[in-house]
Design a protein around this motif. Structure first.
Motif, PDB file in Angstrom:
ATOM      1  N   GLU A   8      -4.909   5.893  -0.593  1.00 35.67           N
ATOM      2  CA  GLU A   8      -3.782   5.000  -0.780  1.00 35.67           C
ATOM      3  C   GLU A   8      -4.135   4.013  -1.888  1.00 35.67           C
ATOM      4  O   GLU A   8      -5.299   3.749  -2.152  1.00 35.67           O
ATOM      5  CB  GLU A   8      -3.401   4.279   0.510  1.00 35.67           C
TER       6      GLU A   8
ATOM      7  N   LEU B 202       0.758   5.691  -0.409  1.00 39.58           N
ATOM      8  CA  LEU B 202      -0.082   6.883  -0.497  1.00 39.58           C
ATOM      9  C   LEU B 202      -0.186   7.329  -1.947  1.00 39.58           C
ATOM     10  O   LEU B 202       0.816   7.387  -2.668  1.00 39.58           O
ATOM     11  CB  LEU B 202       0.484   8.015   0.363  1.00 39.58           C
TER      12      LEU B 202
ATOM     13  N   TRP C 197       0.851  -1.185   0.000  1.00 35.82           N
ATOM     14  CA  TRP C 197       0.000   0.000   0.000  1.00 35.82           C
ATOM     15  C   TRP C 197       0.889   1.238   0.000  1.00 35.82           C
ATOM     16  O   TRP C 197       1.853   1.316   0.762  1.00 35.82           O
ATOM     17  CB  TRP C 197      -0.905   0.023   1.234  1.00 35.82           C
TER      18      TRP C 197
ATOM     19  N   ARG D 231       5.617   6.522  -6.084  1.00 33.69           N
ATOM     20  CA  ARG D 231       4.857   5.264  -6.136  1.00 33.69           C
ATOM     21  C   ARG D 231       5.055   4.522  -7.447  1.00 33.69           C
ATOM     22  O   ARG D 231       4.890   3.318  -7.509  1.00 33.69           O
ATOM     23  CB  ARG D 231       3.388   5.494  -5.839  1.00 33.69           C
TER      24      ARG D 231
END
Length: 87
Positions: free
Chosen positions: A66, A35, A33, A41
């Motif tokens: 998320e 954000l 997971w 990411r």
């Protein structure tokens, strides 16, 4: 990771170590997971993580989004397992 450690493959080594421990423990999949607003990411996508879904969470009264990235088979043919084998 600290900003001075980014770009030196430290993140890839860290993920490879986690994958190694998971596979040694008999796990075949992994979920991470992140954000949604995290500018790094995409790192997980570069390792072969597949976007799975998003959800809202709360930290200290702040509502945050998320996203989940999944690897369905750590022992077969995704970028993370290749990273583990090559390092």
């Amino acid at each position: 990771m600290r900003s001075n450690e980014r770009g030196d493959s430290g993140g890839r080594r860290l993920v490879a170590a986690v994958v190694g421990e998971l596979t040694a423990g008999g796990f075949r999949s992994m979920l991470v997971w992140v954000l949604a607003d995290n500018p790094f990411r995409r790192f997980y996508e570069s390792l072969g993580g597949t976007y799975l879904r998003s959800q809202k969470m709360e930290i200290g009264g702040a509502r945050l989004n998320e996203v989940a990235y999944a690897w369905t088979d750590l022992q077969e043919g995704d970028s993370t397992s290749e990273t583990t084998r090559n390092r």
